[in-house]
Design a protein around this motif. Structure first.
Motif, PDB file in Angstrom:
ATOM      1  N   SER A 275       5.204   1.931 -15.202  1.00  0.00           N
ATOM      2  CA  SER A 275       4.894   3.067 -14.340  1.00  0.00           C
ATOM      3  C   SER A 275       3.922   4.009 -15.036  1.00  0.00           C
ATOM      4  O   SER A 275       2.955   4.493 -14.434  1.00  0.00           O
ATOM      5  N   ARG A 279      -0.051   4.844 -13.977  1.00  0.00           N
ATOM      6  CA  ARG A 279      -0.595   6.194 -13.794  1.00  0.00           C
ATOM      7  C   ARG A 279      -1.799   6.410 -14.703  1.00  0.00           C
ATOM      8  O   ARG A 279      -2.810   6.981 -14.287  1.00  0.00           O
ATOM      9  N   LYS A 282      -4.713   4.598 -13.455  1.00  0.00           N
ATOM     10  CA  LYS A 282      -4.990   4.947 -12.057  1.00  0.00           C
ATOM     11  C   LYS A 282      -5.090   3.704 -11.179  1.00  0.00           C
ATOM     12  O   LYS A 282      -6.031   3.533 -10.409  1.00  0.00           O
ATOM     13  N   SER A 284      -4.190   1.242  -8.097  1.00  0.00           N
ATOM     14  CA  SER A 284      -3.933   1.520  -6.688  1.00  0.00           C
ATOM     15  C   SER A 284      -2.422   1.488  -6.441  1.00  0.00           C
ATOM     16  O   SER A 284      -1.647   0.988  -7.265  1.00  0.00           O
ATOM     17  N   ARG A 285      -2.024   1.979  -5.287  1.00  0.00           N
ATOM     18  CA  ARG A 285      -0.594   1.971  -4.960  1.00  0.00           C
ATOM     19  C   ARG A 285      -0.057   0.542  -4.924  1.00  0.00           C
ATOM     20  O   ARG A 285       1.045   0.268  -5.431  1.00  0.00           O
ATOM     21  N   ALA A 286      -0.817  -0.359  -4.325  1.00  0.00           N
ATOM     22  CA  ALA A 286      -0.367  -1.757  -4.239  1.00  0.00           C
ATOM     23  C   ALA A 286      -0.269  -2.372  -5.632  1.00  0.00           C
ATOM     24  O   ALA A 286       0.700  -3.080  -5.944  1.00  0.00           O
ATOM     25  N   THR A 288       0.205  -0.777  -8.434  1.00  0.00           N
ATOM     26  CA  THR A 288       1.319  -0.124  -9.141  1.00  0.00           C
ATOM     27  C   THR A 288       2.653  -0.731  -8.737  1.00  0.00           C
ATOM     28  O   THR A 288       3.492  -1.061  -9.591  1.00  0.00           O
ATOM     29  N   ARG A 289       2.852  -0.885  -7.418  1.00  0.00           N
ATOM     30  CA  ARG A 289       4.119  -1.472  -6.942  1.00  0.00           C
ATOM     31  C   ARG A 289       4.299  -2.877  -7.508  1.00  0.00           C
ATOM     32  O   ARG A 289       5.402  -3.249  -7.934  1.00  0.00           O
TER      33      ARG A 289
END
Length: 410
Positions: A275, A279, A282, A284-286, A288-289
């Motif tokens: 995690s 961060r 940076k 992307s959300r996808a 990161t998940r």
């Protein structure tokens, strides 16, 4: 220095370009006859590799290039006028055209430039000799720094002084490893390696977006295993990932034949909190998940039952389960008693098994007389848990019967 090259007509099919590319270049050269192919397209034509992106350089100022293309009816976008670049779009494919430049100032991240009509000045500001060659509309090669010879020898060499090129733009450190993996021989250029080792801290000046963009290409590119090890030896990885890396796990993942998935390969390499890393880079959300999921979940056992596997597939995507199995196989490579065939078989089962779909929905409960409200959500949750625990095989009728039984109990 001008090289004889091969004089050829780009409108014919002998250049390694597609018909669409040849036709576009013919149209562009009618408008900009002084323009020359530059960089990767020249390199790949000489190497006999497929050409994807086509860039051109020209002595005309960008405003003049823009006006000339518009006057010829060619769609053109001012994608980077401050840097001298416009993009012609022909049959849906972009062609970047950049005015010859020379650097005025650099800070390790960006350069301020001014226009020039001197081809040698423009070549001097480029990163590697293999990327500093030009080729005109007749196929004539212009090669000031021996890029053609370096390409033939498998040598990735900075233009001029390696340290100076790095301090102009530290991203060139990462680009070196990418090009070394794709075009380099077994022994990297000694001056380049020495300069990278001495200037690795300059990477801290870069934006994390630029770093991740280049790292994706390294992790999934040719020679990834060797280049990642070379990055460790030169101190680059310790700058990028100060919490440490797990090179042996990364090696094992690639040795197992895992797909060229940059986030999966990053997960195998890193030794820090996913995690926090997401961060910091940076992602992307996808991304990161996905990184957190593959880092924080366990793979199913290789002898998992069909019922249990269906349970997992009802909650997790096939892509995630396959990624977890790849990582498990990499970890198991350190234990010879676990056979690779068992992981191969498990991945085949995951790919072949249909994803179970829970058949019961709220409308079915309403039709059966259950009043709308929070009870519907509660009943659906409990029936779904029952359905999963029984191998995700119960149909609508069985699930509805279970829902009615729960209703009576409540």
């Amino acid at each position: 220095m001008m090289q004889p090259g091969v004089s050829e007509d780009y409108s014919k099919g002998s250049t390694g370009l597609t018909t669409k590319q040849r036709n576009a270049l013919t149209a562009l050269w009618r408008v900009l006859p002084q323009a020359r192919l530059v960089g990767g397209v020249v390199r790949d034509l000489l190497a006999g590799r497929p050409v994807s992106d086509i860039d051109l350089a020209t002595p005309e100022p960008p405003a003049e290039v823009l006006a000339s293309l518009k006057a010829a009816g060619i769609k053109v976008v001012p994608t980077g006028l401050a840097h001298g670049t416009v993009t012609a779009v022909m049959e849906g494919q972009p062609y970047e055209i950049t005015t010859l430049r020379r650097d005025v100032t650099t800070d390790g991240r960006h350069a301020s430039v001014c226009w020039t009509s001197n081809w040698a000045e423009d070549a001097k500001r480029r990163d590697f000799t293999i990327n500093a060659m030009f080729r005109d509309r007749h196929g004539q090669l212009t090669d000031y720094f021996g890029g053609q010879a370096d390409l033939a020898a498998g040598r990735v060499r900075f233009v001029g002084e390696a340290s100076a090129r790095i301090r102009e733009d530290a991203l060139r450190i990462l680009r070196f490893f990418r090009f070394q993996g794709r075009y380099g021989g077994t022994e990297p250029d000694a001056e380049a390696i020495s300069a990278i080792r001495e200037n690795a801290d300059w990477l801290k000046r870069l934006s994390v977006e630029r770093i991740w963009s280049e790292m994706q290409k390294i992790l999934t590119g040719q020679g990834a295993r060797g280049q990642v090890r070379l990055m460790e030896e030169t101190g680059v990885l310790s700058v990028l990932f100060p919490s440490g890396v797990t090179i042996s796990r990364f090696d094992a993942l690639l040795a197992a034949g895992a797909p060229a998935d940059p986030v999966l390969r990053l997960a195998a390499l890193i030794a820090e909190d996913p995690s926090g890393l997401a961060r910091r880079l940076k992602l992307s959300r996808a991304e990161t998940r996905y990184l957190v999921a593959v880092s924080c979940n366990k793979a199913p056992a290789t002898d998992i039952s069909d019922d249990a596997l269906r349970y997992l597939l009802s909650d997790k995507s096939k892509d995630l389960l396959l990624a977890l199995v790849w990582l498990a196989q990499a970890d198991a490579s350190f234990s010879p008693s676990v056979l690779a065939e068992s992981f191969i078989a498990l991945r085949a089962r995951i790919r072949d098994m249909p994803v179970p779909v829970f058949p019961l929905a709220g409308k079915h409960l309403c039709d059966a007389g259950l009043a709308t409200g929070p009870d519907i959500g509660r009943v659906l949750t409990e029936v779904r848990q029952w359905w999963q625990q029984h191998g995700c095989q119960a149909g609508l009728e069985a699930c509805l019967k279970q829902a009615m039984n729960l209703r009576q109990i409540k």
